[in-house]
Design an enzyme around this catalytic site. Structure first.
Site, short mmCIF file in Angstrom:
data_model
loop_
_atom_site.label_atom_id
_atom_site.label_comp_id
_atom_site.label_asym_id
_atom_site.label_seq_id
_atom_site.Cartn_x
_atom_site.Cartn_y
_atom_site.Cartn_z
N HIS A 144 -1.77 2.14 -7.21
CA HIS A 144 -2.60 2.00 -6.00
C HIS A 144 -2.84 0.53 -5.69
CE1 HIS A 144 -6.10 3.04 -3.29
NE2 HIS A 144 -6.53 1.87 -3.75
N GLU A 145 -3.26 -0.24 -6.67
CA GLU A 145 -3.62 -1.65 -6.42
C GLU A 145 -2.40 -2.48 -6.02
OE1 GLU A 145 -7.46 -0.56 -6.90
OE2 GLU A 145 -6.64 -2.41 -6.05
N HIS B 220 -2.09 -2.47 -2.39
CA HIS B 220 -2.92 -3.50 -1.73
C HIS B 220 -2.26 -4.86 -1.82
CE1 HIS B 220 -6.18 -0.84 -0.91
NE2 HIS B 220 -6.63 -0.75 -2.16
N HIS C 223 -6.41 1.22 2.67
CA HIS C 223 -6.63 2.60 2.22
C HIS C 223 -6.14 3.59 3.27
CE1 HIS C 223 -9.89 1.19 -0.77
NE2 HIS C 223 -8.72 1.33 -1.38
#
Lengths: 121, 190
Positions: free
Chosen positions: B126-127, B130, B136
């Site tokens: 997930h990170e 980013h 998101h």
């Protein structure tokens, strides 16, 4: 995976006494106009993730006021939850779920945009 | 899917380096366990976009720098102990990816029995989204959806994640949409 339902959420989080968001479970079904001790902490949560602008006095009350309800609706829309404007079990379970620290919405000069720049085909 | 304002992305070439902080780490997982998880996480993204990720031993000069930090660690976004905020990362071309050292990180739920264990691979994947420029997502199944249940696992990129990152970087020439959709379908039925 699906967001935890409320009972599973609280059971899993009970295992950790010092879980920071554990107390949010108390706000289940707190209605508009009510004053609930500690609600200001939930308002700080919504502020942190971009849903609730900080008040001019730079502090939050414990009242479930219009601005809070608007922030809740924005939260529910943004994260694909049922848009009820209420602290229902799905919303509380989502709020209590561990998450990424990045904001969901971008603050531009403290004015929260309702959407992040997004493109869909 | 969604981007950060201005759609920042990495433009310094087709290969980015990454490294784990030698100083800010956790002890109860071995270095090779953590490195294997991080390598797998990067490979998921490099499979769909024309960008490669290479591990470096020189932490300071790496493009992407990953560490485990406790509480207030100097970037204005203090971590909050067990559960709550699990990790955060910065948009391109900053390259910092921080994991909350107070979590009980797991690489294998067969071994780690804690009720509040958090899957390291899911959060790192997930990170990295980013770090690459994705914000998101509102799609619950997507890796870029902001929350993750304790003992939950979400490592496979979904169509929403792929569409978003390919909108930023284009498609990896070896990426086959048909086979991806097939695998997503089998994930869904699973």
């Amino acid at each position: 995976t699906t967001p935890l339902d409320f009972t599973t959420a609280t059971a899993a989080f009970d295992a950790s006494n010092n879980y920071v968001w554990r107390n949010f479970a108390r706000f289940l079904d707190a209605g508009k106009g009510s004053e609930v001790t500690g609600m200001s902490e939930l308002k700080k949560y919504l502020n942190r993730f971009g849903y609730l602008p900080v008040s001019p006095e730079n502090n939050f009350s414990d009242f479930v006021d219009d601005q809070f309800v608007s922030a809740l609706i924005l939260y529910q829309k943004r994260l694909g939850l049922s848009v009820t404007g209420k602290l229902d079990s799905e919303t509380i379970a989502s709020i209590m779920s561990p998450r990424c620290g990045m904001s969901d919405l971008i603050k531009i000069n403290d004015a929260t945009t309702s959407t992040i720049h997004s493109t869909r085909r | 899917y969604a981007f950060f304002n201005g759609q920042p992305r990495w433009i310094r070439g087709s290969t980015l380096t990454y490294a784990l902080s030698p100083d800010y780490t956790i002890e109860y997982l071995t270095s090779s366990e953590i490195r294997n998880v991080v390598r797998r996480s990067f490979s998921r993204w490099s499979a769909v976009i024309p960008l490669n990720f290479t591990e470096s031993l020189d932490y300071e000069s790496s493009d992407i720098r990953i560490g485990f930090y406790q509480g207030d660690h100097g970037d204005g976004e203090a971590f909050d102990g067990v559960l709550g905020v699990l990790a955060h990362a910065f948009s391109p071309e900053n390259g910092r990816l921080h994991l909350d050292a107070a979590e009980r990180w797991a690489v294998d739920f067969e071994k780690e029995k804690s009720k509040v264990a958090v899957d390291l691979e899911s959060v790192v994947t997930h990170e990295i989204g980013h770090v690459l420029g994705l914000a998101h997502s509102a799609v619950k199944e997507a890796v870029m959806y902001p929350s993750l249940s304790p003992r939950g696992k979400k490592v496979e990129l979904r169509m929403d994640d792929v569409e978003g990152v390919q909108a930023l970087y284009g498609s990896n020439p070896n990426f086959k949409l048909d086979s991806f959709l097939e695998s997503e379908k089998s994930t869904n039925t699973g």
